[in-house]
Write a protein that holds these residues in place. Structure first.
Motif, mmCIF file in Angstrom:
data_model
loop_
_atom_site.group_PDB
_atom_site.id
_atom_site.type_symbol
_atom_site.label_atom_id
_atom_site.label_comp_id
_atom_site.label_asym_id
_atom_site.label_seq_id
_atom_site.Cartn_x
_atom_site.Cartn_y
_atom_site.Cartn_z
ATOM 1 N N HIS A 94 46.575 42.028 42.073
ATOM 2 C CA HIS A 94 45.964 41.734 43.370
ATOM 3 C C HIS A 94 44.446 41.801 43.289
ATOM 4 O O HIS A 94 43.740 40.946 43.846
ATOM 5 N N LEU A 112 45.419 31.936 35.158
ATOM 6 C CA LEU A 112 44.249 31.740 36.013
ATOM 7 C C LEU A 112 42.940 31.859 35.232
ATOM 8 O O LEU A 112 42.073 30.982 35.304
ATOM 9 N N ILE A 149 37.219 30.356 41.098
ATOM 10 C CA ILE A 149 37.872 29.047 41.222
ATOM 11 C C ILE A 149 37.342 28.291 42.436
ATOM 12 O O ILE A 149 37.108 27.071 42.378
ATOM 13 N N ALA A 150 37.137 28.999 43.549
ATOM 14 C CA ALA A 150 36.587 28.335 44.738
ATOM 15 C C ALA A 150 35.180 27.802 44.477
ATOM 16 O O ALA A 150 34.846 26.674 44.881
ATOM 17 N N ILE A 174 43.090 38.673 41.291
ATOM 18 C CA ILE A 174 43.162 37.418 42.040
ATOM 19 C C ILE A 174 42.162 37.407 43.192
ATOM 20 O O ILE A 174 41.462 36.408 43.426
ATOM 21 N N GLN A 175 42.071 38.526 43.911
ATOM 22 C CA GLN A 175 41.224 38.555 45.101
ATOM 23 C C GLN A 175 39.738 38.638 44.758
ATOM 24 O O GLN A 175 38.913 37.981 45.398
ATOM 25 N N ALA A 190 39.445 35.855 40.332
ATOM 26 C CA ALA A 190 39.957 34.495 40.152
ATOM 27 C C ALA A 190 39.662 33.612 41.355
ATOM 28 O O ALA A 190 39.152 32.494 41.211
ATOM 29 N N ALA A 191 39.982 34.088 42.560
ATOM 30 C CA ALA A 191 39.798 33.252 43.750
ATOM 31 C C ALA A 191 38.336 32.891 44.006
ATOM 32 O O ALA A 191 38.034 31.704 44.239
#
Length: 592
Positions: free
Chosen positions: A486, A409, A497-498, A489-490, A493-494
């Motif tokens: 977790h 990621l 990326i968004a 990513i939360q 990364a998320a």
């Protein structure tokens, strides 16, 4: 006439003329200073002395930071010509085609060489006995002031030190580069030369991958790979071996038994001094004795006594020869083993095609590092038993799986999106005309995106406190062993990326889906598709600047209002009353 032709052929006639002018100015100031001292013009003498000091320090800084690394860089290049199958004629042609770039690259290589040499000397000081390296300046010494040395030491001392440094650094290059290359060419004739040719017509820019390896891969290896601890351990082992073979253990590392005895004797002396604290000092003691006690309280700092064996000069000569042989063997291993391992591994992927040796050396270096790291970990786990080893293997397997997901990621998706966005916003509008179609290479965009992500992360960590800086600092603090998949990513990364996907998709949807509905011409549609990304970037930058200025004006308004109308502030204690909800401590201010 000949010096003028030489200066013009150097392509730096302006710089050389300026340096020569400053040298003549320094000589003139020296002569004028002497004349002012003869005629006793004190003010003029002081002014000329200050001017001479300024010119002297400036010239010495130029020599030590500019000329000396440049000499080291050129000498490294000359001694390594056979390693790359090059000649002095090739270097002359490259200098004629791009003199500024050539000089800068040689200066940069020389500066890196000087930096790592100084770092190795600092590591040696941590291992060796204080006083062994008495002939080298200690950069960690708090009393060391290079500018003060430049001012007080005469020119001939600086010149002698410069010549000695050139001889030492040049001899080390001959020992660890030129001589190993000659030995490799005789022992392994087919191993050299290294393939370092750049192919500019390739779809994937090798220069970007070299930047990726130099800026991301190798620094991560040096920072996270326990390289310094391993090197320090090797130096200590070599020092112990050489000390016992040549009976120089006391000279190199000091006597531990003597140190312990001295420590016990010092403790006894301190106890005796406490017992005699109430006794009157004898004649000649008093302040002098107290001053000496304060000075000798911590023991000698820059020197430690040692036991001098018989035939000491001969043993020192044998130590120097043993050190030269060790450096030669270490250089041979470093020049051959990583490249050989990298070529063997890359041959399974590319076959007989020639690959840039930077890739093979980096691949082999990582394989060697992984092998050494695996051996050290297994040696540390073996005394704990088979059950503990299995638990450790399970923990490391889970950690590696989490690390691979995070790397996919953070080091795969995000750099690819960032590089593609940079290509659409900056590179394509500047390089590709409107009547041509831009071509995108995902591998090159990913490589450049890794560099951009590293720069953005560094700027974020140096900037003010906000959510991205907080998340990155938390990820760095957790490390690899305590990695929180977790949380990454939360929180990291998320959102990133968004945001990147929105930055890529929204302009495309507007240009392809909304603009044709309006009914514009094909040329206008092409113009909108090609220029909407930089236009939206400009809009976002302007909105950011505008919001920043609005916040600054609000702060200025509050500051002016408080300065004009605010009389004072008073802290009121909070008292809880029965039947009423709790409140909070508040400030009350009286205003006119």
């Amino acid at each position: 006439m000949l010096p003028c032709v030489t200066v013009r052929a150097s392509h730096f006639e302006g710089l050389i003329t300026t340096i020569v002018g400053y040298v003549l100015l320094a000589i003139t100031l020296i002569v004028c200073h002497g004349l002012a001292a003869l005629v006793r013009f004190q003010r003029s003498r002081r002014l000329l002395g200050v001017c001479y000091i300024v010119v002297k320090v400036s010239l010495l800084v130029v020599v030590e930071i500019g000329v000396f690394p440049l000499i080291c860089g050129w000498w490294l290049d000359i001694c390594s010509l056979e390693m790359f199958d090059a000649s002095l004629k090739d270097r002359e042609l490259s200098f004629e085609s791009a003199p500024g770039t050539t000089m800068f690259l040689h200066w940069l290589v020389g500066m890196v060489y000087v930096f790592y040499f100084a770092s190795f000397i600092l590591l040696l000081r941590e291992v060796l006995r204080p006083g062994v390296l008495w002939f080298l300046r200690n950069l960690n010494d708090p009393d060391f002031n290079p500018v003060q040395e430049m001012i007080h030491l005469p020119i001939y001392r600086h010149l002698r030190r410069f010549i000695l440094s050139v001889v030492v650094f040049g001899s080390i290059v001959l020992l660890m580069l030129w001589l190993p290359i000659r030995i490799i060419k005789h022992v392994l004739p087919t191993f050299l030369p290294y393939n370092v040719m750049l192919y500019s017509d390739a779809p994937v820019s090798e220069l970007s991958l070299e930047l990726l390896l130099l800026q991301v891969v190798l620094p991560a290896l040096l920072e996270q790979g326990h390289t310094r601890q391993w090197l320090k351990g090797l130096v200590r082992a070599w020092t112990v071996t050489a000390g016992y073979l040549l009976d120089l253990h006391s000279y190199l590392l000091g006597d531990q038994e003597e140190t312990e005895n001295n420590g016990n004797q010092a403790a006894n002396n301190n106890q005796q001094a406490r017992n005699n604290a109430n006794a009157a000092p004898a004649v000649g003691e008093g302040l002098h004795a107290a001053h000496q006690a304060i000075l000798q309280q911590g023991g000698p700092v820059g020197f430690q006594p040692y036991r001098r064996p018989s035939r000491f000069p001969l043993r020192i000569v044998l130590l120097i020869l043993f050190m030269c042989v060790t450096l030669l063997l270490a250089s041979l291993v470093c020049l051959t083993l990583p490249v050989f391992a990298g070529r063997w591994l890359m041959s399974f992927w590319t076959g007989s095609a020639k690959i840039h040796e930077l890739y093979t050396a980096a691949c082999g270096l990582y394989v060697c590092w992984l092998s050494i790291r695996a051996v050290t970990v297994l040696l540390a786990w073996m005394p704990q038993g088979r059950r503990v080893i299995l638990l450790k293997v399970q923990e490391w397997t889970l950690m590696i799986m989490k690390t691979l997901i995070v790397a996919l990621l953070l080091a795969g998706v995000i750099p690819l999106l960032l590089g593609l966005l940079f290509e659409l916003v900056i590179v394509a509008p500047l390089r590709v005309p409107l009547d041509q179609t831009p071509l995108f290479y995902p591998w090159q965009d990913w490589a450049l995106g890794v560099l951009h992500a590293k720069i953005i992360a560094a700027i974020t960590l140096m900037g003010p406190q906000w959510w991205l800086k907080t998340v990155i600092e938390q990820v760095y603090a957790n490390g690899i062993r305590n990695i929180d998949l977790h949380f990454i990513i939360q929180k990291l990364a998320a959102p990133v990326i968004a945001m990147l996907l929105l930055s890529l998709c929204v302009p495309y949807v507007i240009a392809v889906g909304v603009v044709p509905i309006v009914g514009v011409t094909a040329e206008m549609q092409n113009l909108v598709q090609r220029r909407i990304y930089p236009f939206l970037l400009m809009v976002v930058v302007l909105m950011g600047i505008l919001s920043f200025q609005i916040r600054q004006f609000k702060r200025l308004y509050e500051h002016i209002k408080n300065d004009k109308y605010l009389v004072g502030q008073r802290l009121v204690n909070y008292e809880r009353k029965a039947g009423k909800p709790g409140g909070a401590t508040h400030n009350s201010s009286a205003q006119e």
